[in-house]
Design a protein around this motif. Structure first.
Motif: not given
Length: 135
Positions: A20-40
């Motif tokens: 939320a901070f990096w995307r919504d507040t700073l306006g950065f785009e999400v390039r990848n969002d990867v989950g693995y064994e409960g981590m992101r």
């Protein structure tokens, strides 16, 4: 030599708050969002620029001991573990927008004795975010 910065890594303690901070507040785009064994691992970057920041779980490295994890967590909470410096042509406008989001202000826009004008915040994980004026 032709060398560029491709990725920088910052730890996160709460992937949703960091996103939320990096995307919504700073306006950065999400390039990848990867989950693995409960981590992101969340990769974000400024639109139109190739450089990215990977927001990662700090304890994912199997070589990190429990004591090291404890120290990392303490350092993140104090804001002494991760940092990045960004730049903008509208420091006052960016400062107002980030401050209005409720982010923790570390320093209002200031003319530094070493020749830059900048401000500073902490992201939800405690990382220091300095923003330089390049106008």
């Amino acid at each position: 030599m032709d060398i560029t910065i491709h990725y920088a890594f910052l730890p996160h303690s709460d992937p949703d708050a960091s996103l939320a901070f990096w995307r919504d507040t700073l306006g950065f785009e999400v390039r990848n969002d990867v989950g693995y064994e409960g981590m992101r691992w969340i990769t974000v970057g400024p639109p139109g620029q190739p450089t990215s920041i990977v927001l990662h779980p700090p304890a994912a490295d199997p070589g990190v001991t429990d004591e090291e994890r404890r120290v990392i967590t303490e350092m993140m909470a104090k804001g002494t573990y991760g940092a990045v410096t960004l730049a903008t042509k509208d420091l006052d406008g960016v400062f107002e927008r980030i401050q209005a989001s409720g982010a923790e202000v570390m320093q209002e826009p200031t003319d530094q004795p070493y020749g830059v004008r900048d401000c500073a915040f902490r992201d939800p994980s405690g990382n220091l975010i300095r923003i330089n004026d390049v106008s």
